[in-house]
Design an enzyme around this catalytic site. Structure first.
Site, PDB file in Angstrom:
ATOM      1  N   THR A  93     -25.002  14.355 -36.883  1.00  0.00           N
ATOM      2  CA  THR A  93     -25.114  14.768 -35.471  1.00  0.00           C
ATOM      3  C   THR A  93     -24.231  13.962 -34.535  1.00  0.00           C
ATOM      4  O   THR A  93     -23.976  12.778 -34.768  1.00  0.00           O
ATOM      5  CB  THR A  93     -26.584  14.617 -35.006  1.00  0.00           C
ATOM      6  OG1 THR A  93     -26.632  14.635 -33.576  1.00  0.00           O
ATOM      7  CG2 THR A  93     -27.203  13.306 -35.456  1.00  0.00           C
TER       8      THR A  93
ATOM      9  N   GLU B 108     -25.252  12.834 -31.909  1.00  0.00           N
ATOM     10  CA  GLU B 108     -26.074  11.734 -31.372  1.00  0.00           C
ATOM     11  C   GLU B 108     -25.648  10.393 -31.970  1.00  0.00           C
ATOM     12  O   GLU B 108     -25.942   9.338 -31.397  1.00  0.00           O
ATOM     13  CB  GLU B 108     -27.552  11.981 -31.678  1.00  0.00           C
ATOM     14  CG  GLU B 108     -28.249  12.864 -30.681  1.00  0.00           C
ATOM     15  CD  GLU B 108     -28.453  12.206 -29.317  1.00  0.00           C
ATOM     16  OE1 GLU B 108     -28.998  11.098 -29.270  1.00  0.00           O
ATOM     17  OE2 GLU B 108     -28.068  12.814 -28.316  1.00  0.00           O
TER      18      GLU B 108
ATOM     19  N   LYS C 160     -30.133   9.070 -38.299  1.00  0.00           N
ATOM     20  CA  LYS C 160     -29.110  10.007 -38.785  1.00  0.00           C
ATOM     21  C   LYS C 160     -27.844   9.260 -39.223  1.00  0.00           C
ATOM     22  O   LYS C 160     -27.125   9.718 -40.110  1.00  0.00           O
ATOM     23  CB  LYS C 160     -28.778  11.031 -37.696  1.00  0.00           C
ATOM     24  CG  LYS C 160     -29.855  12.098 -37.511  1.00  0.00           C
ATOM     25  CD  LYS C 160     -29.780  13.142 -38.616  1.00  0.00           C
ATOM     26  CE  LYS C 160     -30.722  14.294 -38.391  1.00  0.00           C
ATOM     27  NZ  LYS C 160     -30.546  15.371 -39.375  1.00  0.00           N
TER      28      LYS C 160
HETATM   29  P1  NAP Z   1     -35.318  22.259 -36.046  1.00  0.00           P
HETATM   30  O1  NAP Z   1     -35.349  23.648 -35.497  1.00  0.00           O
HETATM   31  O2  NAP Z   1     -36.158  21.210 -35.403  1.00  0.00           O
HETATM   32  O3  NAP Z   1     -35.722  22.337 -37.607  1.00  0.00           O
HETATM   33  C1  NAP Z   1     -36.007  21.190 -38.371  1.00  0.00           C
HETATM   34  C2  NAP Z   1     -36.972  21.561 -39.484  1.00  0.00           C
HETATM   35  O4  NAP Z   1     -37.273  20.350 -40.231  1.00  0.00           O
HETATM   36  C3  NAP Z   1     -38.311  22.098 -38.983  1.00  0.00           C
HETATM   37  O5  NAP Z   1     -38.565  23.359 -39.566  1.00  0.00           O
HETATM   38  C4  NAP Z   1     -39.316  21.053 -39.457  1.00  0.00           C
HETATM   39  O6  NAP Z   1     -40.519  21.587 -39.920  1.00  0.00           O
HETATM   40  C5  NAP Z   1     -38.613  20.409 -40.646  1.00  0.00           C
HETATM   41  N1  NAP Z   1     -39.168  19.063 -40.949  1.00  0.00           N
HETATM   42  C6  NAP Z   1     -39.419  18.070 -40.067  1.00  0.00           C
HETATM   43  N2  NAP Z   1     -39.958  17.001 -40.705  1.00  0.00           N
HETATM   44  C7  NAP Z   1     -40.052  17.343 -42.016  1.00  0.00           C
HETATM   45  C8  NAP Z   1     -40.558  16.671 -43.174  1.00  0.00           C
HETATM   46  N3  NAP Z   1     -41.043  15.441 -43.117  1.00  0.00           N
HETATM   47  N4  NAP Z   1     -40.514  17.305 -44.396  1.00  0.00           N
HETATM   48  C9  NAP Z   1     -40.019  18.567 -44.458  1.00  0.00           C
HETATM   49  N5  NAP Z   1     -39.532  19.260 -43.381  1.00  0.00           N
HETATM   50  C10 NAP Z   1     -39.560  18.646 -42.186  1.00  0.00           C
HETATM   51  O7  NAP Z   1     -33.823  21.709 -36.086  1.00  0.00           O
HETATM   52  P2  NAP Z   1     -32.415  22.501 -36.017  1.00  0.00           P
HETATM   53  O8  NAP Z   1     -31.975  22.529 -34.598  1.00  0.00           O
HETATM   54  O9  NAP Z   1     -32.480  23.729 -36.820  1.00  0.00           O
HETATM   55  O10 NAP Z   1     -31.479  21.430 -36.716  1.00  0.00           O
HETATM   56  C11 NAP Z   1     -31.283  21.441 -38.129  1.00  0.00           C
HETATM   57  C12 NAP Z   1     -30.787  20.073 -38.566  1.00  0.00           C
HETATM   58  O11 NAP Z   1     -29.555  19.771 -37.910  1.00  0.00           O
HETATM   59  C13 NAP Z   1     -31.716  18.904 -38.199  1.00  0.00           C
HETATM   60  O12 NAP Z   1     -31.617  17.958 -39.241  1.00  0.00           O
HETATM   61  C14 NAP Z   1     -31.127  18.334 -36.920  1.00  0.00           C
HETATM   62  O13 NAP Z   1     -31.460  16.976 -36.791  1.00  0.00           O
HETATM   63  C15 NAP Z   1     -29.650  18.553 -37.168  1.00  0.00           C
HETATM   64  N6  NAP Z   1     -28.794  18.753 -36.001  1.00  0.00           N
HETATM   65  C16 NAP Z   1     -29.115  19.714 -35.089  1.00  0.00           C
HETATM   66  C17 NAP Z   1     -28.269  19.933 -33.995  1.00  0.00           C
HETATM   67  C18 NAP Z   1     -28.571  20.986 -32.969  1.00  0.00           C
HETATM   68  O14 NAP Z   1     -27.973  20.926 -31.892  1.00  0.00           O
HETATM   69  N7  NAP Z   1     -29.422  21.955 -33.266  1.00  0.00           N
HETATM   70  C19 NAP Z   1     -27.088  19.170 -33.874  1.00  0.00           C
HETATM   71  C20 NAP Z   1     -26.792  18.230 -34.842  1.00  0.00           C
HETATM   72  C21 NAP Z   1     -27.642  18.036 -35.912  1.00  0.00           C
HETATM   73  P3  NAP Z   1     -41.616  22.258 -38.936  1.00  0.00           P
HETATM   74  O15 NAP Z   1     -41.119  23.659 -38.704  1.00  0.00           O
HETATM   75  O16 NAP Z   1     -42.864  22.169 -39.740  1.00  0.00           O
HETATM   76  O17 NAP Z   1     -41.628  21.407 -37.690  1.00  0.00           O
HETATM   77  O1  G4F Z   2     -31.872  19.408 -25.402  1.00  0.00           O
HETATM   78  P1  G4F Z   2     -32.051  17.974 -25.713  1.00  0.00           P
HETATM   79  O2  G4F Z   2     -33.428  17.499 -26.019  1.00  0.00           O
HETATM   80  O3  G4F Z   2     -31.042  17.682 -26.903  1.00  0.00           O
HETATM   81  P2  G4F Z   2     -30.347  16.330 -27.427  1.00  0.00           P
HETATM   82  O4  G4F Z   2     -31.131  15.132 -27.069  1.00  0.00           O
HETATM   83  O5  G4F Z   2     -28.918  16.377 -27.000  1.00  0.00           O
HETATM   84  O6  G4F Z   2     -30.444  16.507 -29.014  1.00  0.00           O
HETATM   85  C1  G4F Z   2     -30.082  17.729 -29.650  1.00  0.00           C
HETATM   86  O7  G4F Z   2     -28.713  17.709 -29.976  1.00  0.00           O
HETATM   87  C2  G4F Z   2     -28.350  16.707 -30.948  1.00  0.00           C
HETATM   88  C3  G4F Z   2     -26.838  16.824 -31.162  1.00  0.00           C
HETATM   89  O8  G4F Z   2     -26.167  16.045 -30.211  1.00  0.00           O
HETATM   90  C4  G4F Z   2     -29.113  16.959 -32.225  1.00  0.00           C
HETATM   91  F1  G4F Z   2     -28.761  16.055 -33.179  1.00  0.00           F
HETATM   92  C5  G4F Z   2     -30.604  16.865 -31.951  1.00  0.00           C
HETATM   93  O9  G4F Z   2     -31.329  17.169 -33.155  1.00  0.00           O
HETATM   94  C6  G4F Z   2     -30.965  17.896 -30.885  1.00  0.00           C
HETATM   95  O10 G4F Z   2     -30.760  19.179 -31.427  1.00  0.00           O
HETATM   96  O11 G4F Z   2     -31.512  17.085 -24.524  1.00  0.00           O
HETATM   97  C7  G4F Z   2     -30.216  17.271 -23.993  1.00  0.00           C
HETATM   98  C8  G4F Z   2     -30.064  16.475 -22.712  1.00  0.00           C
HETATM   99  C9  G4F Z   2     -30.506  15.007 -22.795  1.00  0.00           C
HETATM  100  O12 G4F Z   2     -29.557  14.217 -22.158  1.00  0.00           O
HETATM  101  C10 G4F Z   2     -31.815  14.964 -22.039  1.00  0.00           C
HETATM  102  O13 G4F Z   2     -32.087  13.710 -21.418  1.00  0.00           O
HETATM  103  O14 G4F Z   2     -30.910  17.069 -21.731  1.00  0.00           O
HETATM  104  C11 G4F Z   2     -31.551  16.035 -21.004  1.00  0.00           C
HETATM  105  N1  G4F Z   2     -32.760  16.598 -20.397  1.00  0.00           N
HETATM  106  C12 G4F Z   2     -32.996  16.684 -19.054  1.00  0.00           C
HETATM  107  N2  G4F Z   2     -34.205  17.205 -18.839  1.00  0.00           N
HETATM  108  C13 G4F Z   2     -33.830  17.068 -21.045  1.00  0.00           C
HETATM  109  C14 G4F Z   2     -34.742  17.455 -20.056  1.00  0.00           C
HETATM  110  N3  G4F Z   2     -34.084  17.220 -22.366  1.00  0.00           N
HETATM  111  C15 G4F Z   2     -35.268  17.779 -22.718  1.00  0.00           C
HETATM  112  N4  G4F Z   2     -35.512  17.981 -24.034  1.00  0.00           N
HETATM  113  N5  G4F Z   2     -36.206  18.146 -21.781  1.00  0.00           N
HETATM  114  C16 G4F Z   2     -35.993  18.009 -20.429  1.00  0.00           C
HETATM  115  O15 G4F Z   2     -36.842  18.333 -19.614  1.00  0.00           O
END
Ligand code: NAP
Ligand code: G4F
Length: 347
Positions: free
Chosen positions: A127, A129, A155
């Site tokens: 990620t 992050e 991560k």
């Molecule tokens: P998500 O919707 O939160 O899906 C993550 C899944 O992991 C959920 O279904 C969750 O299960 C499962 N999980 C959590 N803890 C677990 C455990 N202990 N054992 C087995 N399964 C578990 O995330 P996503 O947005 O699809 O992201 C997919 C992956 O990419 C994640 O690893 C995330 O950190 C990474 N990533 C995401 C982004 C982004 O912007 N979306 C960017 C960079 C990296 P439940 O359904 O039961 O909660």
């Molecule tokens: O939507 P966020 O919670 O996503 P964040 O923290 O960027 O993380 C996501 O992207 C990552 C990749 O860079 C993934 F690895 C990670 O698993 C996840 O998918 O927050 C985005 C931004 C932050 O700066 C947060 O402080 O939005 C700001 N924010 C402002 N108000 C908020 C809020 N975030 C959340 N969740 N809720 C608020 O009310």
């Protein structure tokens, strides 16, 4: 060519649904793994009409024996490790669980691959992050890391483990360093979908306003549907490596809210600064966005903007959906969902 069998961990998550759809369309067999839950959580898979094509297995990232037995029984050719405690905000309250699942969970999978079948190709969901307090802009594969949360740190450990197993044991283990990617299937705790679900509920008169945290943070947002194609291209590439996937553009949370508001039909006007900043609906005079410091993070990632040049050159990958189309699709989907129910749409 023999049929490829992909095992996707975290099958009930956003990315897994889009990846399953993409791989099924490519002729793959899919094993979808999930931790044990008391209720069925497969709404995303139903939305993309993939549930009936998936063989489901229970797999818990904290349980080494469970991982080894699952690989022995299902014999995948590729593993996409998408399961994680993926919410940065929660990682400050659950740093130990976050490390167990996101960091050691990956070591457990890599060890299981080594023991069961080192020919399995492995994708790790790394990620942006990990860049955290960014050391250069835009961020690319060679940018120094400086994670700012237990999530980012967990991560980064997993990222280096993936690289180490590639170098030490010759595993085809690839890390995709993905910048934020969203969709109508995004979890409602993340800021983009929090905004679109709340705006839809305001539009239909269920609530008055939404409370957000830091409006100034900048994110590089793309569409999950495009990013899963990049994951697949990485795994099919001859050489395992690290690749950034990003849009190359950055926008503030306020930018996202402004665009979503205009798609929802609100004309909004901002007043005040920092914690006193509020957005008003010009037609009704009512406040629809307030800042609540409860949503601030102890350490924030202020600016993310990626350079996906390597993925373009080596894999031929580029995102297809721009920021405007992403926001429009998300906002329209939540307006549609909210129009069909009297209860606040919460997933
Ligand atoms: P998500 O919707 O939160 O899906 C993550 C899944 O992991 C959920 O279904 C969750 O299960 C499962 N999980 C959590 N803890 C677990 C455990 N202990 N054992 C087995 N399964 C578990 O995330 P996503 O947005 O699809 O992201 C997919 C992956 O990419 C994640 O690893 C995330 O950190 C990474 N990533 C995401 C982004 C982004 O912007 N979306 C960017 C960079 C990296 P439940 O359904 O039961 O909660
Ligand atoms: O939507 P966020 O919670 O996503 P964040 O923290 O960027 O993380 C996501 O992207 C990552 C990749 O860079 C993934 F690895 C990670 O698993 C996840 O998918 O927050 C985005 C931004 C932050 O700066 C947060 O402080 O939005 C700001 N924010 C402002 N108000 C908020 C809020 N975030 C959340 N969740 N809720 C608020 O009310």
């Amino acid at each position: 060519m023999t049929t490829q069998r992909a095992l996707i961990t975290g099958i009930f998550g956003q990315d897994a649904a889009y990846l399953a759809r993409h791989l099924i369309d490519q002729g793959y067999e899919i094993i979808g793994t999930h931790r044990r839950t008391s209720t069925n959580n497969s709404w995303r898979l139903r939305e993309l009409d993939v549930e009936r094509h998936i063989r489901f297995e229970e797999l818990e990232l904290l349980e080494q024996s469970n991982i080894i037995h699952t690989l022995k029984e299902t014999r995948p050719t590729e593993i996409y490790n998408l399961a994680a405690q993926s919410f940065v905000g929660s990682s400050f309250n659950q740093p130990i669980f976050t490390g167990e699942a996101n960091a050691l969970g990956v070591t457990r999978i890599l060890e299981a691959i080594r023991v069961v079948d080192p020919e399995i190709r492995f994708y790790q969901a790394s990620t942006s992050e990990m860049f955290g307090l960014v050391q250069e802009t835009p961020q690319k594969e060679t940018t120094a890391f400086y994670p700012r949360s237990p999530y980012g740190i967990s991560k980064l450990y997993a990222h280096w483990m993936t690289k180490n197993y590639r170098e030490a044991y010759g595993l085809h283990a690839t890390s995709g360093i993905l910048f934020n990617h969203e969709s109508p299937l995004r979890g409602t705790e993340f800021v983009t979908r929090k905004i679109t679900t709340h705006f839809a509920a305001i539009k239909f008169g269920l609530i008055d306003h939404v409370e957000l945290g830091n409006l100034n943070a900048c994110r590089d947002w793309g569409h999950a549907r495009d990013y899963v194609e990049g994951m697949h291209a990485m795994v099919r590439h001859d050489e395992a490596d690290d690749f950034v996937l990003a849009s190359g553009q950055t926008h503030t949370i306020e930018d996202f809210a402004n665009l979503a508001a205009s798609v929802a039909g609100f004309k909004i006007e901002w007043e005040g600064e920092a914690e006193d900043r509020k957005a008003y609906n010009r037609e009704t005079g009512k406040c629809i966005i307030k800042v609540n410091p409860r949503f601030y993070r102890p350490t924030e990632v202020d600016l993310l903007m990626g350079d996906a040049g390597k993925a373009k050159d080596v894999l031929g990958w580029a995102p297809r959906t721009n920021f405007e189309n992403l926001v429009e699709e998300m906002m329209a989907a939540d307006l549609d969902r909210q129009s069909r129910t009297d209860r606040f749409v919460s997933n």
